[in-house]
Design a protein around this motif. Structure first.
Motif, mmCIF file in Angstrom:
data_model
loop_
_atom_site.group_PDB
_atom_site.id
_atom_site.type_symbol
_atom_site.label_atom_id
_atom_site.label_comp_id
_atom_site.label_asym_id
_atom_site.label_seq_id
_atom_site.Cartn_x
_atom_site.Cartn_y
_atom_site.Cartn_z
ATOM 1 N N ALA A 13 0.839 -1.208 0.000
ATOM 2 C CA ALA A 13 0.000 0.000 0.000
ATOM 3 C C ALA A 13 0.867 1.248 0.000
ATOM 4 O O ALA A 13 0.605 2.196 -0.758
ATOM 5 C CB ALA A 13 -0.941 -0.006 1.200
ATOM 6 N N ARG A 16 2.597 1.567 -3.458
ATOM 7 C CA ARG A 16 1.664 2.043 -4.494
ATOM 8 C C ARG A 16 1.311 3.519 -4.261
ATOM 9 O O ARG A 16 1.184 4.290 -5.212
ATOM 10 C CB ARG A 16 0.407 1.172 -4.518
ATOM 11 N N GLU A 32 -4.676 4.295 -1.412
ATOM 12 C CA GLU A 32 -3.567 3.458 -0.910
ATOM 13 C C GLU A 32 -3.159 3.877 0.498
ATOM 14 O O GLU A 32 -2.847 3.026 1.335
ATOM 15 C CB GLU A 32 -2.382 3.505 -1.864
ATOM 16 N N ARG A 35 -5.613 2.460 2.887
ATOM 17 C CA ARG A 35 -5.293 1.038 3.104
ATOM 18 C C ARG A 35 -4.101 0.886 4.053
ATOM 19 O O ARG A 35 -4.101 0.033 4.930
ATOM 20 C CB ARG A 35 -4.972 0.355 1.778
ATOM 21 N N PHE A 36 -3.092 1.711 3.829
ATOM 22 C CA PHE A 36 -1.885 1.639 4.658
ATOM 23 C C PHE A 36 -2.235 1.860 6.125
ATOM 24 O O PHE A 36 -1.820 1.086 6.994
ATOM 25 C CB PHE A 36 -0.860 2.678 4.193
ATOM 26 N N THR A 39 -4.388 -1.014 7.759
ATOM 27 C CA THR A 39 -3.818 -2.359 7.856
ATOM 28 C C THR A 39 -3.572 -2.706 9.322
ATOM 29 O O THR A 39 -2.869 -1.974 10.025
ATOM 30 C CB THR A 39 -2.489 -2.455 7.078
#
Length: 187
Positions: A13, A16, A32, A35-36, A39
């Protein structure tokens, strides 16, 4: 490189996000970075990059025009971080763009106080001048512009001369040479 990181959600993530950020693809960078940060149990090896991650996310949000969310991300940067000056400068811009003038002025002022006053942060007084102008505090706006002129005019003129002479090389090695040879002014 991104293919090698495919097995780790955090690493991929972030990788990207960096890729999309470099290409000014704000919405993809934001996806992204979300998402990072979502997580679960990110690797401890990525902890030192959390300030950088907040800056990347904030810049994408700012570029996308979501100034309020960008400000939230800028405020997440640790106060002991090397990114603090940049984050405060960019935070003041985010507040200005979000029409949060008092917050913009306060952030800009914080860059001129305490240990931060020894940091090269020329945008602080200018953002402050613009915010003061927006709330019709014209004399204070003029004074903020005068602070910029007083503290940054010499550096501005030197950089302008450097640019006008067609010198396009990286200034970082020049700054290092100056620091190593205390007292000698780079030419």
């Amino acid at each position: 490189t991104l293919a090698l990181m495919a097995g780790s959600p955090s690493y991929s993530a972030l990788g990207r996000a960096l890729w999309h950020s470099k290409r000014n693809e704000y919405s993809k960078t934001m996806q992204e970075m979300k998402r990072f940060f979502e997580t679960p149990n990110p690797p401890a090896a990525l902890k030192p990059y959390s300030n950088t991650a907040h800056m990347i996310y904030a810049r994408a949000l700012y570029g996308y025009g979501d100034y309020v969310q960008a400000a939230q991300q800028y405020r997440m940067v640790d106060k002991r971080s090397n990114d603090l000056a940049a984050s405060l400068s960019e935070l003041s811009w985010a507040y200005l763009m979000a029409e949060k003038y008092n917050e913009s002025i306060g952030t800009a002022m914080s860059m001129q106080a305490g240990g931060m006053r020894h940091t090269f942060a020329p945008e602080g007084p200018m953002v402050m001048a613009m915010a003061l102008n927006e709330i019709c505090q014209y004399p204070e706006s003029v004074r903020a512009a005068a602070v910029f002129r007083k503290h940054y005019e010499d550096a501005f003129r030197w950089l302008a001369r450097w640019k006008n002479e067609g010198k396009t090389s990286n200034l970082y090695p020049l700054a290092l040479d100056f620091l190593r040879k205390t007292g000698k002014t780079p030419v």
